[in-house]
Every structure is written in C-alpha cells, then in structure tokens.
Design an enzyme around this catalytic site. Structure first.
Site: not given
Length: 836
Positions: A489, A362-363, A593-594
């Site tokens: 994630e 998906w980046d 995480k992000q």
C-alpha cells in the site's frame, strides 16, 4: 508493549497471573472467545472496568456516513461498522452491600487462563471488600464451537473467613456506554453510541429475552438468557426485564467454604427479514437445547471438538517455546473465527474487537483460508459461499466502474464497498484474484466437485471477466493491467503490479478450465468459445516486469526507476511511515510497506526460478519496512526457501507473537487474524517447505539452528499426512487415506499407510546475509538475554491518515537502470488451469 513476562510461556494456554488495568484492552482481545457467529471480548464478568465493551454477531452492522471533502463518481455512498450487540457476559456481584470492583477494596489474587484444548476461559480471583469481607470468585466462560447460537458461563462465589450475604446480578445489557475511542488513530474503528433500539422484552422464571434492531441497517437482534442455580436454602430470586436491560438477581447468605453456583446460558440470533416473535422462538429454542445438554455437556462437546481439530492440525515445534505457544494461540483464534461462521465473512479482527470496523479484506482469502484449507476445509467452503452470495453486488460494482464481470469490495461487512479511498482500496483489484486463488486451492485440495460446479466455477468466471476488461494488449502484443495497487500500500496506481498480473494469469486460466469442465454453468453465464480463447491468450501474454541490469523482477513497471527511500534519516519513532509522511511521497519512492513481489514468489512460486527468487528476495528485503502485520509471515516463507534460515525463524517469531507481545501496539482493537494465520504459514510453508501447485503437493523442509524438530499435520485430498522434520532427515507418514503421490525437494515419492517414507534433507549453501532497512531488522530468536522488540508502532491502515512531512534513512545499493528497450520479459508459460 506487553512485558515479556506478562504471560507465562505454556504450550497449550495463555495465562495472566495478575491484573493490570492499563492493559485491559489488550487482554480483552487476547482472551476473547468466538465461534464465528458469536464473539465475546474478555471483559471482566462484572462489566467494569473495561477498555472496549464487546459482544458481536457476525454480519450485524450499522450504516455509517462516509464523509468526503469532494464527492466523485464511483465513490461508495455509505460505510458499515460492526455493532456492539446485547451483552450477555455481565454478572455483577455484591458482597454485603459492596460491589465487587477490582478498583476498590483489595484484590488479593487474580488469574485468567485461555486453554486451547478445552476452549474455556477461566478466571480465579480473591478479593477483600472495603468492609473486609473476603470472597473467592471463579468463572468459566465458553462460546460453543458445537452449538452455533450458544455461549455459557459458570460463576461460583464463596466467602473465605466469615459469613457474608452475597447478591449476584446476571444481566443482558444493550447500548453499553462507549469507551475506548481514539479519534487520532486511523486504526480505531467506529464505536457507535446507542446503535440499538428496543423492540421486545420478555421473561421466564429464571430467564429473559431482549430484542433490538439497528436504526439504519434495520437488522433485528435477539439475545436470551436462562440460568441453573445451586444455592443454600433461603436463597431469594428476582427477575426484571425491559428496554435495554434484563436482570436475574440471586440473594443468598453463605458461610465460609459454602459455594453459590450459577450457570448462565446465553443464546443469540439475528435476521434482516424474520419477525421479533420468530427470533424470540429461535433463541428460546436454543436455550432449551442448552438446558438439555447442561454445562457439563457443553464443556464435553467443546473438548471433543477441539481434540478432533488438534489431532489433524497441530504444529509441534521444539526449540522455541514462545513461538510454539504463539502458533497454537494463532491457530485457536483462526479456528474460532471460522468454525461456525456458516456463509458469513471472516473479518480481519475476527469477532475480537472493533478494529477496521469489523470489515473483511483480502486477508481472509490470502492468509486465513490457506490455513483452514489444510486443517478445517469445511469452513473454507462456507467462507467462499459467502463470497458467492455477494456476487451480484460485485457485478453491480464492476458495472459502476465501467468493467465487466465482478469487482469484489476492498473492505465490507454486508457486501458493499466501504472504502472511500480509491488508491489503496478499489484500485487494489487483486482481491478478485485472491478470491479465485482461494477457490482453486480449496477445490484442488479437496476435490469438492459439487462446490466447484455450484459456486467455484461462477466465481472463477466472473473474476476472470474483470481482468479481461480491465487489462489490454499493448503494441508489442503483451497483456497489461495498468493503474492498480498491489499488496504494497506504499505503491499505488502502478502499471503492471507483478503480484496482480501473475495472480490474474492464474485466474484467467482457471476460468477457462472451469468453463470447459462445467458447460452448463458456462451456458447459464453466456460464456462463449471466443471469450475463453481471449482469457487463455491474455494469460499467455501477461506482462511480467523485469529489470535485466539488476537481474530482478520489478514490483511494477516503473518501480525500480523511483528514488530510493532514505532510511538513514528516518528515525525509529517515525514508523509506521504512513503516520509520519504524506502518501504522495511514499507512492513515488522505493519503499515497501509489506511483502508484495515476495508474496507473489510464495503464491506463484511456479513462475520463478530458484535464482530469481534469491535475487528478488535480497533486493526487496532491503526496502521492506513491515508497516503491516501481514508482512513478516511471507518474508519468513521466502527466507526459508532461499536459505536464510535464521531470518526465517526471526520472522516466524514476529508473526507468532504479534498479539501476545502486542508488537503493533493496537491489539486492544482486536487480534490480527492474518498474522495469526501467518504463524502457521511461516512454520508449515516456511520451515516445512510445503507447496501446493495444481493437484501436486510437495515439501522442502529445513530447520534453523535453534529449532530441533518440527512436526505438523495437513489434510489433502481426503488424506491426513504427518510430516516430522529433524536436523538431517524428514519422515512422512500417511495417517489416514489412500496412497498419495508427492514430492520431496522435487523427487517424486509415493506415501501409503503401510510405512513412513524417510528421506535426507539436502544441504543448502547459505546465501549472503540479507539486509533490512536500518532499524527494521526483526528481533533475533534464540538469544538468552531479553529480546528487544523492534516494531515500534502501528500496522496497516486501510485509509489515508493525516500526516506531516518528516526527514527521511538508509538506501540499499542500486545499479543504474537499463535502457527502456530492455525492460520487458515475456511471462512464464501458463500454469495448469487448476493451479493453486
């Protein structure tokens, strides 16, 4: 970590002034060349030593097994790994009878430079052989951004102080020995031993062609070389070709100062259906074109291509020279990854290394395509046409999962799902909405009506069908999407991930709009009026998790009920957490995480008030550990919007220097394409305050203390706009195109080519300082002393590593939860069906 002084800080280049063999893997990625079709790692010309030999063709892969301890319904049957194809970079040199090898003799000097304006990688070396013969070697390498199939090398050698017999061996090499495997690191991709089998070898007077095929995926690859030579009389030529190697040998006697000059043209092609003779004709035809243009013609075309790109896309930043270099480095690599991809995917590492097995995630849609949308929009249309080309496979995957519409793979090369770990892959259905968002952004910023009709509408409709079948209306009448994984994630299989729900809301409304605009497409796909009404109802009733007592949005329905991670007892060497703690423990704690909800506030900023953004940012900043390279750019954008300008600068620096300073310690496997794109996003969307919702464009720029000026250019609706941001005012200039309405801090303005528009930047009261988890603060930009780089280990892993339980450290303050009856809040009004 690469030392701060490893590369000179230059605005338009990355330069290495000495050779450190321990850092070969990192520099092989940083100096890599690509055009989106061909990728060459920056292996030394002579081939050895190297960390990871790498020559790649976009879309060429081999099938690999996906081992399962226990198989289950719906698991992918096989994986895919990028293949190191025939290497056309190799040019060996013998001086006397001694091979030029930097590990032997004496390397007097060695310098490599990647120039962002010319697109050339140059190497200058002076070497004394063990027999005390000294030569100067200069090579210049390019992968053409203009000619899709072509790469070329100019190689020159001259003796320094005495005559010498030199032998140049220019080669094509398949099935190179595999080095660089690290089986204990989940980020390392599959490096396949001897993945190619020989089919054909041919030669000409000064060239050769090799054709191979992959053993299981049955892809046929052709590589050909041709040479132009400037040499003294008496030079002897020889050519050999067969099996896995072809070699063009030049032997010459040179006097001091006399130069042997070799130009090597290399052409690549591949196909799953074309015959060996057809591929041979294709690459030999490309070499004929190369000979016509010549080395100087290829160089001129490369410079012209990049000059045009930088004229419409450059970002100029005064006050932080390292970040300036990092932004341009990132833009250059992003352009390389997409320029000639032509309906192929853009992998997470581009074509710079085998990391993540060469897969696309998906980046691409969420980080890379937004940059290209406003700087090189034609590449975006091609990337989305690739998504459309794998739509039938995505429909099949949805059926396997018992769903309607299309379910795009979490990671893939060819189109099939290649992840065997459900919680952090298939459950991350948000990739469907990310694809839809990229479609909307492209269409509303270009008005490409043909693309909208032929590709975009179908992508929007089939992705919306997935949400309609995946979600459901609860007893209170709200539309829920349960059991999914959002961008974070460390939180898997959650109910109503806010990012997923808001992006799905946009997707559903956009599909309804597309079905209305393109009735012929709707008829072909059998879209009914009832289905369109159901999409609009689901979007209108989307569930938005909210915690009224904390006055924040929840990342997912139960997120704020979870125990907070104990950051005080987590050591710095235990980051990233996924390498030191079991996933089950991460999944049940408040640790991010992000950027997840923070990313939602960027892409769906229209769904939040300014106060909500500030409160949400403060809460999630305190529990976000940035164990992913995708996080810092998004945190920079929202930090700037809510008033944390120094923090925005710090995160911008982290994104821009992710690879140059190897902050994640795995650039050897390839550059981080999402973070490289994120540096542009952090500068333009963050400090520049650019926002694009529906057909509207707006800016709200502000600069941190140590940035004196920011100037950037964007393309929008056929116009080219330049934005110059100073400390107190901003100047908007229309460089090309019809007059354009836009917003400045919400004030409607109109821009024409007649005169720039100058407006003051309103003051903003700085909010209380945001707190990060202990030990995860970003490095402060602007200090005069050497900076401490605080990222300590790896980025996102797309598969679960084995991990051991370790003690855990510091928790932010948290109020007691509100009663369950107070935890729902109605979703925002549905945005325009063309919102982007």
């Amino acid at each position: 970590m690469i030392d701060d002084h490893r590369f000179s800080c230059e605005p338009w280049a990355v330069r290495e002034t000495s050779l450190d063999l321990d850092l070969l893997g990192q520099t092989e990625s940083i100096f890599a060349l690509s055009n989106g079709h061909i990728g060459w790692r920056a292996n030394l010309d002579e081939g050895e030593p190297h960390a990871i030999a790498g020559s790649y063709l976009n879309g060429v892969y081999e099938e690999v097994p996906l081992p399962y301890a226990e198989t289950a319904y719906g698991y992918p049957e096989a994986g895919q790994a990028i293949v190191n194809v025939t290497d056309g970079k190799v040019i060996r040199l013998l001086v006397g009878d001694e091979p030029f090898d930097v590990r032997y003799g004496r390397l007097i000097s060695h310098e490599r430079t990647l120039d962002f304006k010319s697109g050339l990688l140059t190497r200058d070396a002076e070497w004394e052989s063990p027999a005390h013969l000294t030569v100067r070697v200069r090579s210049t390498r390019l992968v053409s951004l203009v000619h899709r199939a072509l790469a070329a090398i100019l190689y020159e050698v001259e003796p320094v102080d005495s005559s010498a017999e030199v032998v140049i061996q220019s080669e094509l090499v398949a099935n190179e020995p595999v080095l660089g495997k690290d089986r204990n690191d989940p980020r390392t991709g599959n490096l396949l031993d001897t993945p190619l089998q020989a089919e054909l070898a041919g030669r000409s007077a000064r060239g050769a062609v090799l054709i191979h095929s992959t053993k299981r995926s049955k892809l046929r690859i052709a590589a050909a070389m041709e040479h132009a030579l400037t040499a003294p009389k008496g030079t002897v030529l020889r050519l050999d070709s067969g099996g896995d190697q072809a070699r063009f040998t030049v032997t010459a006697k040179l006097k001091p100062g006399q130069r042997l000059r070799l130009v090597k043209f290399v052409a690549y092609g591949w196909s799953s259906v074309r015959s060996a003779p057809a591929l041979r004709a294709q690459v030999e035809g490309a070499l004929t074109s190369a000979a016509r243009h010549g080395w100087s013609g290829l160089v001129r075309a490369q410079r012209r291509y990049l000059s045009e790109f930088w004229a419409r896309a450059d970002v100029e930043l005064e006050g932080d020279d390292q970040v300036q270099q990092g932004i341009r480095f990132g833009m250059f690599h992003v352009l390389q990854a997409a320029a000639r991809a032509e309906q192929r995917a853009i992998p997470a590492k581009g074509l710079t290394g085998p990391g993540y097995d060469g897969h696309t995630f998906w980046d691409t849609e969420t980080f890379v395509l937004p940059v290209l949308t406003y700087t090189a929009p034609a590449t975006v249309a091609d990337a989305l046409r690739w998504r459309h080309s794998i739509l039938d496979g995505a429909r099949s995957r949805a059926r396997d999962l018992g769903l309607k519409g299309a379910a795009f793979p979490w990671r893939t090369i060819h189109g099939e799902e290649c992840s065997g770990y459900w919680p952090a892959s298939t459950a991350a259905f948000h990739i469907n909405a990310d694809v839809a968002d990229a479609v909307l952004r492209y269409v509303t910023s270009t008005e490409d009506r043909r693309f909208d009709r032929d590709y975009g509408a179908e992508l929007l409709i089939e992705t919306a069908r997935l949400w309609a079948s995946l979600g459901h209306f609860d007893r209170g009448g709200e539309f829920r999407i349960d059991g999914v994984t959002g961008p974070d994630e460390y939180s898997a299989l959650a109910d109503n991930n806010l990012y997923t729900n808001l992006m799905a809301q946009r997707n559903l409304n956009a599909a309804a709009g597309a079905a209305t605009r393109h009735r012929s497409v709707a008829r072909r796909l059998k879209v009914t009026a009832a289905e369109v009404a159901a999409w609009r109802k689901a979007a209108d009733k989307i569930y938005v998790p909210y915690e009224p007592e904390l006055r924040i949005h929840k990342q997912a329905s139960q997120f704020t009920d979870h125990e907070l991670w104990d950051f005080r007892r987590t050591r710095r060497d235990q980051y990233p957490l996924f390498l030191h703690f079991p996933y089950f423990d991460l999944y049940r704690k408040q640790v991010v995480k992000q950027a997840d909800l923070v990313l939602a506030m960027h892409l769906r900023g229209d769904a939040f008030t300014a106060d909500e953004k500030a409160r949400n940012f403060a809460y999630y900043e305190a529990i976000t550990v940035r164990d992913s390279s995708l996080s810092s750019c998004t945190q920079a954008i929202l930090a700037a919007e809510v008033g944390h300008l120094q923090l925005a600068h710090d995160y911008l620096g982290e994104a821009a220097l992710m690879d140059i300073e190897d902050l994640e310690h795995n650039v050897r496997d390839g550059v981080h394409m999402g973070s490289l794109a994120g540096a542009w996003l952090a500068a333009v969307h963050g400090l520049g305050g650019m926002r694009h919702h529906a057909e509207s464009l707006g800016f709200g720029p502000r600069l941190p203390p140590r940035i004196r000026r920011l100037t950037f250019r964007v393309s929008f609706l056929g116009r080219l706009i330049k934005v110059g941001v100073g400390r107190e005012r901003v100047t908007y200039t229309l460089l090309r195109g019809r007059p354009l309405p836009f917003d400045h801090f919400g004030e409607p303005l109109r821009l024409s080519t007649r005169a720039p528009v100058i407006r003051p930047i309103p003051e903003l009261k700085a909010p209380p300082e945001a707190k990060q988890p202990a030990g995860r603060e970003p490095a402060r930009r602007g200090r005069s002393e050497p900076r401490e780089l605080r990222l300590t280990s790896a980025p996102r892993s797309r598969r679960p590593p084995s991990a051991s339980r370790q003690p855990s450290r510091r928790r932010p303050s948290r109020r007691s939860p509100a009663p369950a009856s107070g935890r729902r809040r109605r979703g925002p009004s549905p945005p325009s069906d063309r919102a982007a």
